[in-house]
Write a protein that holds these residues in place. Sequence first.
Motif, PDB file in Angstrom:
ATOM      1  N   ILE A 451       0.840  -1.206   0.000  1.00  0.00           N
ATOM      2  CA  ILE A 451       0.000   0.000   0.000  1.00  0.00           C
ATOM      3  C   ILE A 451       0.868   1.247   0.000  1.00  0.00           C
ATOM      4  CG2 ILE A 451      -1.817   1.248   1.229  1.00  0.00           C
ATOM      5  CD1 ILE A 451      -2.666  -1.409  -0.073  1.00  0.00           C
ATOM      6  N   PHE A 452       1.986   1.202   0.730  1.00  0.00           N
ATOM      7  CA  PHE A 452       2.909   2.337   0.796  1.00  0.00           C
ATOM      8  C   PHE A 452       3.458   2.659  -0.598  1.00  0.00           C
ATOM      9  CE2 PHE A 452       7.348   3.857   1.659  1.00  0.00           C
ATOM     10  CZ  PHE A 452       7.007   5.093   2.191  1.00  0.00           C
ATOM     11  N   LEU A 453       3.876   1.644  -1.342  1.00  0.00           N
ATOM     12  CA  LEU A 453       4.385   1.852  -2.693  1.00  0.00           C
ATOM     13  C   LEU A 453       3.289   2.301  -3.653  1.00  0.00           C
ATOM     14  CD1 LEU A 453       6.806  -1.201  -3.052  1.00  0.00           C
ATOM     15  CD2 LEU A 453       7.391   1.177  -2.535  1.00  0.00           C
ATOM     16  N   LYS A 454       2.099   1.738  -3.463  1.00  0.00           N
ATOM     17  CA  LYS A 454       0.967   2.136  -4.306  1.00  0.00           C
ATOM     18  C   LYS A 454       0.647   3.613  -4.131  1.00  0.00           C
ATOM     19  CE  LYS A 454      -3.864   0.904  -5.271  1.00  0.00           C
ATOM     20  NZ  LYS A 454      -4.991   0.029  -4.870  1.00  0.00           N
ATOM     21  N   ASN A 455       0.862   4.129  -2.935  1.00  0.00           N
ATOM     22  CA  ASN A 455       0.600   5.547  -2.631  1.00  0.00           C
ATOM     23  C   ASN A 455       1.825   6.418  -2.851  1.00  0.00           C
ATOM     24  OD1 ASN A 455      -2.152   5.325  -1.898  1.00  0.00           O
ATOM     25  ND2 ASN A 455      -1.585   4.550   0.131  1.00  0.00           N
ATOM     26  N   ASN A 456       2.773   5.910  -3.674  1.00  0.00           N
ATOM     27  CA  ASN A 456       3.977   6.688  -3.986  1.00  0.00           C
ATOM     28  C   ASN A 456       4.737   7.108  -2.731  1.00  0.00           C
ATOM     29  OD1 ASN A 456       3.631   6.643  -6.862  1.00  0.00           O
ATOM     30  ND2 ASN A 456       2.029   8.197  -6.628  1.00  0.00           N
ATOM     31  N   ARG A 457       4.849   6.150  -1.750  1.00  0.00           N
ATOM     32  CA  ARG A 457       5.576   6.330  -0.494  1.00  0.00           C
ATOM     33  C   ARG A 457       5.022   7.485   0.337  1.00  0.00           C
ATOM     34  NH1 ARG A 457      11.615   6.915  -1.879  1.00  0.00           N
ATOM     35  NH2 ARG A 457      10.763   8.086  -3.648  1.00  0.00           N
ATOM     36  N   ASN A 458       3.728   7.703   0.251  1.00  0.00           N
ATOM     37  CA  ASN A 458       3.055   8.723   1.070  1.00  0.00           C
ATOM     38  C   ASN A 458       2.548   8.038   2.343  1.00  0.00           C
ATOM     39  OD1 ASN A 458       1.011  10.422   2.222  1.00  0.00           O
ATOM     40  ND2 ASN A 458       0.880  11.530   0.260  1.00  0.00           N
ATOM     41  N   ALA A 459       3.220   8.298   3.466  1.00  0.00           N
ATOM     42  CA  ALA A 459       2.900   7.619   4.726  1.00  0.00           C
ATOM     43  C   ALA A 459       1.531   8.019   5.255  1.00  0.00           C
ATOM     44  CB  ALA A 459       3.977   7.924   5.773  1.00  0.00           C
ATOM     45  N   VAL A 460       1.179   9.290   5.099  1.00  0.00           N
ATOM     46  CA  VAL A 460      -0.112   9.767   5.622  1.00  0.00           C
ATOM     47  C   VAL A 460      -1.269   9.061   4.905  1.00  0.00           C
ATOM     48  CG1 VAL A 460      -1.615  11.778   5.882  1.00  0.00           C
ATOM     49  CG2 VAL A 460       0.853  12.001   6.274  1.00  0.00           C
ATOM     50  N   GLN A 461      -1.205   8.987   3.573  1.00  0.00           N
ATOM     51  CA  GLN A 461      -2.272   8.335   2.819  1.00  0.00           C
ATOM     52  C   GLN A 461      -2.310   6.836   3.115  1.00  0.00           C
ATOM     53  OE1 GLN A 461      -4.640   9.863   0.854  1.00  0.00           O
ATOM     54  NE2 GLN A 461      -5.561   7.821   0.930  1.00  0.00           N
ATOM     55  N   THR A 462      -1.116   6.243   3.291  1.00  0.00           N
ATOM     56  CA  THR A 462      -1.060   4.815   3.610  1.00  0.00           C
ATOM     57  C   THR A 462      -1.738   4.540   4.950  1.00  0.00           C
ATOM     58  OG1 THR A 462       1.005   4.617   2.376  1.00  0.00           O
ATOM     59  CG2 THR A 462       0.483   2.849   3.945  1.00  0.00           C
ATOM     60  N   ALA A 463      -1.490   5.410   5.960  1.00  0.00           N
ATOM     61  CA  ALA A 463      -2.136   5.245   7.265  1.00  0.00           C
ATOM     62  C   ALA A 463      -3.653   5.312   7.132  1.00  0.00           C
ATOM     63  CB  ALA A 463      -1.634   6.311   8.230  1.00  0.00           C
ATOM     64  N   LYS A 464      -4.142   6.229   6.298  1.00  0.00           N
ATOM     65  CA  LYS A 464      -5.585   6.352   6.094  1.00  0.00           C
ATOM     66  C   LYS A 464      -6.145   5.093   5.438  1.00  0.00           C
ATOM     67  CE  LYS A 464      -5.748  11.411   5.630  1.00  0.00           C
ATOM     68  NZ  LYS A 464      -6.045  12.546   4.716  1.00  0.00           N
TER      69      LYS A 464
END
Length: 509
Positions: A451-464
């Motif tokens: 999920i982290f890679l799918k979100n282009n390493r965006n931690a905030v979006q991954t947490a959501k």
Amino acid sequence: MNLSLSLLKEQLASLVKDVNIGISGSLLHLPHPVFFAGQSCLVSHTLYIAAAEKLSPDLTFMPASALICIGDPPPNCFNDDLDLLVIAATTDIFVLSNAIHEIYDIYERWDSNLQTCIRDKNSLQQLVDISEHIFGNGISIMNTDFYMIAHSTLNGLYDSLELHLDSSGRLPIEQVNLFKNDTVYNEIKNEKNVFIYPSDVLPFRTLCKNIFLNDTFLFRITVLETAQPFNDSDTQILEYLSHYLVQNSDYLSTFHRSKNSQLATLLQNILSGNAYNQTAFEKEVQQMGWRPNNTYCVVHIQPSSQDIYHTTTTYFCNVIMQDFRQTFAFSHDQSIRVIINMDHLDEPREAYFIRFNRMVKEGNFRVGFSNYFEGLNLLKEYFRESEIALEVGTRIHPTKWTHKFCDTVLPYMFNQITAELPGRLLSSPILLQLQAYDLKNHTDYVHTLQIFLKNNRNAVQTAKDLFIHRATIVYRLERIKEIGETDLKNCDDLLHLNLSFELICLATN
């Protein structure tokens, strides 16, 4: 020209009182009649005219003899060896003879015109024009590409059929689809004899004869029962006409449409990897007004099994080139290949492809499109793109009619990657270490990384997306770095991880 007694019976119907006609009575084997002159035996393949009172009760007959008798003949004339017409006793024998000779004259003029037409290699349309009065019904000739290459206009035949032929004689696509999907039509494609096509597809019964040149189907002659009911003799006359044609291969060869123009032949050589004349290819393309700096797209069309059986690919090549300007279509390996000049379209691209895709659906085709490209130097490779689009797209989305290479390139790449080694052996060591850790400790670090890679390493979006606290995702990412021995910043590592996740999805699907 010889005639049959069955044909004479039809032409003299108002005078005929009785008949006795066997198998030979339908054969075109009788020359002009002769008057009976007291012979004791009637010979084979001879037509006699006689008054009943002139016939002896002891008269004998050779097989396939024929007699037209004025008045009731002796009982022995009703014999298996004799084909007999009984004419009203009030008929004058010379008037009858003149009527019979007039019938012969009509068919002999037709026969002479046929010979002239074929000898001079005149058009099939002329063949139809000189023949329609013989059958008394409309005649048409349809070739292997479903083009009506000759037809009569007797009784507004084609208006009543509502076939709406275009200026070149092309049948509409919906009519071609009706033919090729009809079970009866499938059964008669290779029929060698005259046959009746029933009125299930067309609104009339149709008398048909397939014409072949060296076992290659050229065209079908059809007589439609529109102006008058079929006569028994129509079959023999149609066979006679076809016999003239098949005995004159030089004439037929002029109508053996080549399925490959020079450009099509050059393109087929390119696709097959054969040697070809580059200068000739460039000349053919230039004559179409196409330039090296134009943008092109190529298309791979897979016809249905019915199209392959009925050899309708050339028909649809012509349809495409007539209905879609700035295209060139040709047959290759039981498929249709198309080149489209995207710069010379006379309508917006979107509207063009809406029409094109509608034609694809009407034809029950499956289609692959290449990417757009400039120039024709890598034509073979771009045609391969269209093939790949169709192959991979059909496998992923079997219900779709059309597939683009840009939508199938990644699945194709992954198929190529795993052609020699299974996906697990190609996976990133980082991913393999995380999978082993998750399995042993019941954690979920692989999914978190995905999920982290799918979100282009965006931690905030991954947490959501994972419904966890930001601090939790930070902790998990640190653990992933430790376990996988990576900083998640190396471009090669990230590419390998993304490819590995795609390989997992491919294996799952």
